[in-house]
Design an enzyme around this catalytic site. Structure first.
Site, short mmCIF file in Angstrom:
data_model
loop_
_atom_site.label_atom_id
_atom_site.label_comp_id
_atom_site.label_asym_id
_atom_site.label_seq_id
_atom_site.Cartn_x
_atom_site.Cartn_y
_atom_site.Cartn_z
N THR A 100 0.82 -1.20 0.00
CA THR A 100 0.00 0.00 0.00
C THR A 100 0.86 1.25 0.00
OG1 THR A 100 -1.87 -1.08 1.01
CG2 THR A 100 -1.69 1.26 1.41
N THR A 146 1.66 -4.18 4.23
CA THR A 146 1.47 -4.44 5.66
C THR A 146 0.94 -5.85 5.95
OG1 THR A 146 -0.79 -3.54 5.65
CG2 THR A 146 1.01 -2.00 6.19
N ASP A 147 0.28 -6.47 4.93
CA ASP A 147 -0.47 -7.70 5.24
C ASP A 147 0.42 -8.86 5.69
OD1 ASP A 147 -2.88 -6.49 4.89
OD2 ASP A 147 -3.20 -7.21 2.85
N SER A 161 1.34 -7.66 -0.81
CA SER A 161 2.05 -8.65 0.02
C SER A 161 1.18 -9.84 0.42
CB SER A 161 2.68 -7.99 1.25
OG SER A 161 1.75 -7.77 2.27
C1 SIN Z 1 -0.21 -5.28 1.02
O1 SIN Z 1 0.01 -5.90 2.06
O2 SIN Z 1 0.57 -5.31 0.04
C2 SIN Z 1 -1.46 -4.49 0.88
C3 SIN Z 1 -1.94 -3.92 2.15
C4 SIN Z 1 -1.01 -2.91 2.75
O3 SIN Z 1 0.14 -2.73 2.39
O4 SIN Z 1 -1.49 -2.24 3.70
#
Ligand code: SIN
Length: 344
Positions: free
Chosen positions: A27, A107-108, A74
């Protein structure tokens, strides 16, 4: 793969420390057609060179170079990307004039990549993961400050020797301990058992403590990855998933167990059969915090399987995969495998 400098070289900038930003997507590199939207967007679209250019003050902190290692959401993380990332971290950390490495990530699954790097990288220079909860195009995007803060930590002499770090929302976390705890809040990242390692406000950085387990022996990056899966214990589980995993030749199972590592008797019976077939079974807790008690005596028929200590199921899976890849015999050596979980 490309490496590029984000700022013009000048006499004064040459005196600044050199930092390499390895980008993987997420993100933080996400974009949306509407600045008002922080939930409807596409992750992993903005090149890392643009992310760095969007934070001009970075040029006052470091000579920043960028490398687009990948551009993925991710949720789709793969072992091949972990291998690639580890190779790039090793490459850059051995360059004599590189002061630190920053990794931008979604973040995932950040906590899993962070755990993988914590377990495999010796880190002669700070390695700092960062991310964002809001896409780069949203109002109050958190990515630019997180990126700036990650670079600030990467060049901080205080960060040396503290292992792999995770910086978001002005907090510094140990890679081993951090987890994502909220679907959308900018303070989603927490270290439930230990709290953050430190915090920062602009250029002021304060480490409150040293990370646990940063001195543990590193494990090799696997070339082949043993099959290790996660099953959960809950009201009236079936045993079909465990039986199917054994039939598929699973090497390890992490149980997201209830409470302090308790496992439903139906699941426990299936897992005891799996253990008899040579599968390593490790209990983590699905509660989100706490230490799973280590049984005085391993007794799979009584539900007393190995303990993942305070690792959540996803982090415990990373450790179990690396351990079994390094030494498949650990799968049937409960004492040695338990000692490994206690040490990492
Ligand atoms: C991801 O994990 O690539 C998408 C969600 C995020 O980064 O918050």
């Amino acid at each position: 793969m490309s490496a590029s400098s984000s700022s013009e070289s000048s006499q004064s900038s040459q005196a600044l420390p050199r930092v390499v930003v390895l980008a993987t997507g997420g993100t933080i590199a996400g974009s949306s057609g509407s600045a008002a939207s922080s939930a409807q967007y596409q992750a992993a679209t903005v090149p890392v060179s643009h992310l760095v250019q969007a934070v001009p003050v970075l040029a006052d902190v470091a000579r920043v170079e960028t490398e687009q290692v990948a551009q993925v959401d991710s949720k789709d993380m793969m072992f091949s990307l972990w291998q690639q990332l580890a190779a790039r971290v090793t490459h850059w950390s051995l360059q004599p004039d590189v002061a630190g490495i920053v990794i931008t990530h979604g973040t995932d699954t950040l906590e899993e990549t962070a755990m993988f790097l914590h377990l495999t990288q010796a880190c002669p220079v700070p390695v700092v993961l960062t991310a964002a909860m809001r896409p780069s195009t949203s109002l109050s995007a958190d990515g630019p400050l997180n990126l700036l803060d990650a670079v600030r930590v990467a060049v901080s002499p205080e960060a040396r020797g503290r292992g792999v770090l995770v910086v978001l929302n002005q907090q510094i976390h140990a890679a081993r301990d951090v987890t994502k705890s909220h679907t959308s809040a900018v303070d989603a990242f927490v270290s439930p058992m230990t709290g953050p390692l430190g915090f920062m406000q602009d250029a002021y950085i304060r480490f409150a403590r040293a990370p646990a387990m940063s001195g543990a022996a590193r494990l090799p990056v696997p070339t082949t990855w043993p099959m290790v899966e996660i099953v959960a214990s809950y009201a009236q589980p079936g045993r079909a998933m465990v039986d199917a995993l054994v039939a598929a030749r699973v090497k390890g199972v992490v149980v997201a167990a209830t409470g302090n590592g308790s496992v439903h008797e139906t699941l426990s019976g299936a897992l005891a059969d799996a253990a008899d077939a040579g599968v390593a079974v490790v209990r983590s807790s699905r509660t989100g915090a706490g230490h799973v008690a280590i049984p005085a005596r391993m007794s799979p028929r009584a539900g007393a399987f190995l303990s993942a200590a305070d690792l959540n199921p996803y982090k415990a899976r990373v450790l179990l995969m690396l351990a079994l890849a390094a030494d498949p015999a650990l799968g049937t050596d409960a004492a040695r495998l338990q000692a490994l979980f206690a040490a990492h």
